[in-house]
Structure formats: C-alpha cells, structure tokens
Design a protein around this motif. Structure first.
Motif, PDB file in Angstrom:
ATOM      1  N   ALA A   2       0.837  -1.201   0.000  1.00 37.11           N
ATOM      2  CA  ALA A   2       0.000   0.000   0.000  1.00 37.11           C
ATOM      3  C   ALA A   2       0.870   1.249   0.000  1.00 37.11           C
ATOM      4  CB  ALA A   2      -0.916   0.004   1.227  1.00 37.11           C
ATOM      5  N   ILE A   3       0.439   2.243  -0.736  1.00 37.11           N
ATOM      6  CA  ILE A   3       1.168   3.509  -0.805  1.00 37.11           C
ATOM      7  C   ILE A   3       0.388   4.551  -0.025  1.00 37.11           C
ATOM      8  CG2 ILE A   3       2.020   5.321  -2.325  1.00 37.11           C
ATOM      9  CD1 ILE A   3       2.217   3.228  -4.539  1.00 37.11           C
ATOM     10  N   SER A   4       1.031   5.134   0.990  1.00 35.97           N
ATOM     11  CA  SER A   4       0.340   6.125   1.808  1.00 35.97           C
ATOM     12  C   SER A   4       0.183   7.429   1.044  1.00 35.97           C
ATOM     13  CB  SER A   4       1.117   6.378   3.112  1.00 35.97           C
ATOM     14  OG  SER A   4       2.400   6.893   2.810  1.00 35.97           O
ATOM     15  N   ASP A   5      -0.884   8.114   1.341  1.00 36.40           N
ATOM     16  CA  ASP A   5      -1.174   9.392   0.699  1.00 36.40           C
ATOM     17  C   ASP A   5      -0.587  10.503   1.562  1.00 36.40           C
ATOM     18  OD1 ASP A   5      -2.119  11.598  -0.539  1.00 36.40           O
ATOM     19  OD2 ASP A   5      -4.241  11.126  -0.323  1.00 36.40           O
ATOM     20  N   SER A   6       0.531  11.053   1.155  1.00 38.57           N
ATOM     21  CA  SER A   6       1.213  12.075   1.955  1.00 38.57           C
ATOM     22  C   SER A   6       0.432  13.374   2.029  1.00 38.57           C
ATOM     23  CB  SER A   6       2.611  12.350   1.380  1.00 38.57           C
ATOM     24  OG  SER A   6       2.504  12.823   0.043  1.00 38.57           O
ATOM     25  N   SER A   7      -0.568  13.542   1.130  1.00 30.00           N
ATOM     26  CA  SER A   7      -1.346  14.772   1.131  1.00 30.00           C
ATOM     27  C   SER A   7      -2.559  14.686   2.062  1.00 30.00           C
ATOM     28  CB  SER A   7      -1.828  15.098  -0.291  1.00 30.00           C
ATOM     29  OG  SER A   7      -2.720  14.097  -0.754  1.00 30.00           O
ATOM     30  N   ALA A   8      -2.844  13.498   2.608  1.00 29.75           N
ATOM     31  CA  ALA A   8      -4.006  13.332   3.481  1.00 29.75           C
ATOM     32  C   ALA A   8      -3.792  14.109   4.778  1.00 29.75           C
ATOM     33  CB  ALA A   8      -4.213  11.855   3.789  1.00 29.75           C
ATOM     34  N   PRO A   9      -4.832  14.768   5.273  1.00 32.93           N
ATOM     35  CA  PRO A   9      -4.695  15.522   6.532  1.00 32.93           C
ATOM     36  C   PRO A   9      -4.270  14.616   7.680  1.00 32.93           C
ATOM     37  CG  PRO A   9      -6.772  16.031   5.421  1.00 32.93           C
ATOM     38  CD  PRO A   9      -6.178  14.855   4.722  1.00 32.93           C
ATOM     39  N   ARG A  10      -3.339  15.098   8.501  1.00 33.45           N
ATOM     40  CA  ARG A  10      -2.852  14.314   9.626  1.00 33.45           C
ATOM     41  C   ARG A  10      -3.081  15.007  10.959  1.00 33.45           C
ATOM     42  NH1 ARG A  10       1.067  12.915   5.649  1.00 33.45           N
ATOM     43  NH2 ARG A  10       1.298  10.662   5.440  1.00 33.45           N
ATOM     44  N   THR A  11      -3.369  16.300  10.936  1.00 37.11           N
ATOM     45  CA  THR A  11      -3.584  17.034  12.177  1.00 37.11           C
ATOM     46  C   THR A  11      -4.930  17.736  12.148  1.00 37.11           C
ATOM     47  OG1 THR A  11      -2.608  19.120  11.430  1.00 37.11           O
ATOM     48  CG2 THR A  11      -1.091  17.476  12.353  1.00 37.11           C
ATOM     49  N   VAL A  12      -5.347  18.206  13.312  1.00 33.05           N
ATOM     50  CA  VAL A  12      -6.600  18.942  13.419  1.00 33.05           C
ATOM     51  C   VAL A  12      -6.571  20.186  12.546  1.00 33.05           C
ATOM     52  CG1 VAL A  12      -8.014  20.274  15.034  1.00 33.05           C
ATOM     53  CG2 VAL A  12      -7.099  18.045  15.726  1.00 33.05           C
ATOM     54  N   ARG A  13      -5.443  20.890  12.513  1.00 25.72           N
ATOM     55  CA  ARG A  13      -5.334  22.103  11.700  1.00 25.72           C
ATOM     56  C   ARG A  13      -5.525  21.784  10.225  1.00 25.72           C
ATOM     57  NH1 ARG A  13      -0.519  23.558  12.948  1.00 25.72           N
ATOM     58  NH2 ARG A  13      -0.946  25.307  14.379  1.00 25.72           N
ATOM     59  N   GLU A  14      -4.908  20.728   9.754  1.00 26.40           N
ATOM     60  CA  GLU A  14      -4.990  20.375   8.341  1.00 26.40           C
ATOM     61  C   GLU A  14      -6.402  19.959   7.939  1.00 26.40           C
ATOM     62  OE1 GLU A  14      -0.623  18.575   7.234  1.00 26.40           O
ATOM     63  OE2 GLU A  14      -1.903  17.380   8.549  1.00 26.40           O
ATOM     64  N   LEU A  15      -7.108  19.273   8.828  1.00 23.61           N
ATOM     65  CA  LEU A  15      -8.445  18.807   8.486  1.00 23.61           C
ATOM     66  C   LEU A  15      -9.476  19.924   8.582  1.00 23.61           C
ATOM     67  CD1 LEU A  15     -10.059  16.314   7.657  1.00 23.61           C
ATOM     68  CD2 LEU A  15     -10.487  15.872  10.078  1.00 23.61           C
TER      69      LEU A  15
END
Length: 347
Positions: A2-15
């Motif tokens: 599986a290839i992780s999506d580095s652009s996916a939100p990871r923090t509360v600020r990003e989401l």
C-alpha cells in the motif's frame, strides 16, 4: 504494498473544524433516548418522567491525566465514567453525554480518533451515547463532559437520606486508582502493579449493581420506551466514591445529620497488599482516602437483604462524623481540586 497518501490531513489544523466534527460523528449510532443528535443547534433528548439528572466534569491535561501514562482512549473512557457514575449515584439511567473538547491545532487526528472511541465505548457501557459537543483550540488537551440521565423512579437518591440503623455498603473496588497513581508517581511498572495502573487509567464504575437493584419491573411509556420503576428496596442514600471513601461518606453523614461507623476488616482487600508491599505503602489508606475509583457507597435499610454485588462495611448511628473501628477520623483525607494533589469537585 500500500502507498500512503502524503497529502491526506494528519492534524486537526490540516483537516479543519467542520470536517473534524464530521469525522467524530461518522458511523455513530445514538442511544434510544437521543431523538436528535449532532448536526443541529442542540441535541434533543427524551426525559421520561419530565425531570432530568444533569452533571458536568472537566479533565485537564497534566492535572487530571498525563499522556505518558494514559492513552487517548483511556482518557475518553475516564471522562465519561466519572460523569456517568454521578448520574447513576442519583438513581438515574445515563441517557446522553455532551462533550466539549479543547486541543492544539497540531494534534494528530489519530489522537482525536482514539479519544472519541474511548468516549463512545464508555458511553455505550453506561447505557447512553455522545449526543453532541463543541471544539475549541487550546494549549493543552481538555475534555469537558455534561451527562444527562433519567430517574429510575420519580425521586432521586440523595446524600441526605441516611437513617440511623442503616447498613453502609459498597459496590466496586476501593483504593485501586490510588495504588495506580502511587505506582505511576514512583515510576514502578510490571506485572505486580499492572492492575493498579489500569485502574488509575480507566475507572470501572459498577453501574449495573445500582441500576439492577433499582429496576424491578418496567412499563411501556406513551413514547414506546421501556421506563423502569424503582421498587421500595430500602436504598436511602447513595454516592459514588470519587474523592475518597471517608470524604464521600462524610458528605452523606453531614447531609443526613448522622454518624457513620466503618469496619476496617470488611474493607480489607488482599489483592492490594502485594502492591502496597512493592511500593512500601499502606493499602488501608488507599482504600479509605484514595479517590477516582468511582465505586458506589450507600446506606440500606437493615431489614432488607443487600442486592448482589454489595458488601456491608459499616452502619449508620446517631451523632455526627465518621469512625473507623471506633476511632474518630481526622479530616477526610480525600481529594480536593485546589490542594496540590486534588482532582476536582462540583459546585
């Protein structure tokens, strides 16, 4: 692979706030008492009998929990448990919880996911659900819970109801959270103390021993809900042990205008002794003064058998104050929010 999506939100600020609210509520199923859950200006919760039991409590990072001691899921469960225990201690069934959450903008989403899973796990165990809440940016993690409950009968079980001659009885373990705190503070880990550490991370209020005792029969309400009716079982006063057994029984004694005499032999817990030996501590003091176990202690009519899960530990007498094996206690030794080791108290 599986290839992780580095652009996916990871923090509360990003989401972002509203997407985080959607994430928190996704896939959750509300308890039957919640007519309208998250998504509007406020929740709508059924109130069988026309009256609602309400309580609130707040947990602040590094005051009431530490992230190096407890997982986010542990913290979520603890936040619900201490509120649900207060509702049950009034003779009510928990129906809904509203949660206000403060966190840093760089908080990883996994932390919020695990915290919410813990909130929901304990809410379901208590018989309710998380009906809504609020989000705010804060310097530390803060979890504030408001709990609602429906009285099992038309009247609450108050602290002021103890009568001379009553049997004092407890349901649940005492002293274990204090033992866990002592182990954490001393940096002691391992199999010998693991149960105590777990008890401090997540209290286990025995909701069922109260609610089962109060539920003798049920009738169908006009709304179609099953509304339990409390029989006359002789439970006169009740509280949960959040600040320590002596402190909380002191509240019952003071409110009722009576004295309470405890028997230390009845309180003895052999399983605590090996832990006390490891920590060079007194297990009896943990049992008498340790807080945050959220066991239940009440006074029962002496002519009625105690329900399953309850242990007699003393009696109600004429007078004032508390004694242990005939000796008067000095102070309460319990928790108080504005002492150095305090946890919290309600207005």
């Amino acid at each position: 692979m599986a290839i992780s999506d580095s652009s996916a939100p990871r923090t509360v600020r990003e989401l972002g706030e509203f997407a985080l609210i959607d994430r928190i509520n996704a896939g959750r199923v509300q308890a039957p008492a919640v007519v309208l859950g998250p998504g509007d200006d406020a929740a709508l919760v059924m109130a069988p009998g026309g009256r609602v039991v309400l309580t609130t409590d707040m947990l602040v990072q590094d005051r009431h929990f530490r992230l190096d001691w407890s997982s986010p899921a542990d913290i979520g469960r603890k936040a619900i448990a201490q509120n649900a225990a207060d509702v049950v201690a009034m003779g009510a069934m928990p129906t809904a919880f509203v949660v206000a959450l403060g966190c840093r903008a760089d908080t990883p989403l996994e932390v919020i996911d695990d915290l919410v899973d813990g909130l929901w796990a304990e809410a379901i165990r208590a018989g309710g659900s998380v009906a809504g809440g609020d989000l705010v940016c804060s310097r530390e993690l803060i979890v504030s819970v408001t709990a609602m409950g429906a009285l099992v009968s038309g009247s609450p079980i108050e602290r002021a109801g103890a009568r001379v001659g009553d049997v004092v009885a407890v349901s649940g373990r005492l002293g274990w959270s204090a033992a866990g705190l002592a182990a954490f503070t001393a940096g002691v880990t391992g199999a010998e103390v693991e149960q105590a550490l777990a008890a401090h991370r997540v209290p286990q209020p025995p909701y069922a021993t109260v609610l089962d005792a109060l539920q003798d029969r049920a009738i169908d309400s006009p709304a179609g809900q099953r509304v339990p009716q409390r029989p006359n079982i002789g439970l006169h006063a009740l509280t949960d042990v959040s600040d320590g057994l002596l402190a909380d029984l002191g509240h019952i004694a003071g409110a009722s205008g009576v004295a309470i005499a405890l028997d230390s032999a009845a309180l003895h817990d052999p399983a605590l002794e090996p832990i006390a030996a490891v920590l060079d501590a007194d297990a009896v003091q943990w049992i008498l003064t340790g807080g945050e176990d959220h066991a239940f202690v009440g006074t029962w009519a002496p002519d009625r058998p105690l329900p399953a899960g309850w242990l007699a530990i003393g009696r109600v007498e004429a007078g004032a104050g508390l004694t242990v094996d005939g000796a008067a206690t000095i102070g309460d030794g319990g928790w108080e929010s504005f002492r150095a080791t305090g946890s919290g108290a309600r207005w």
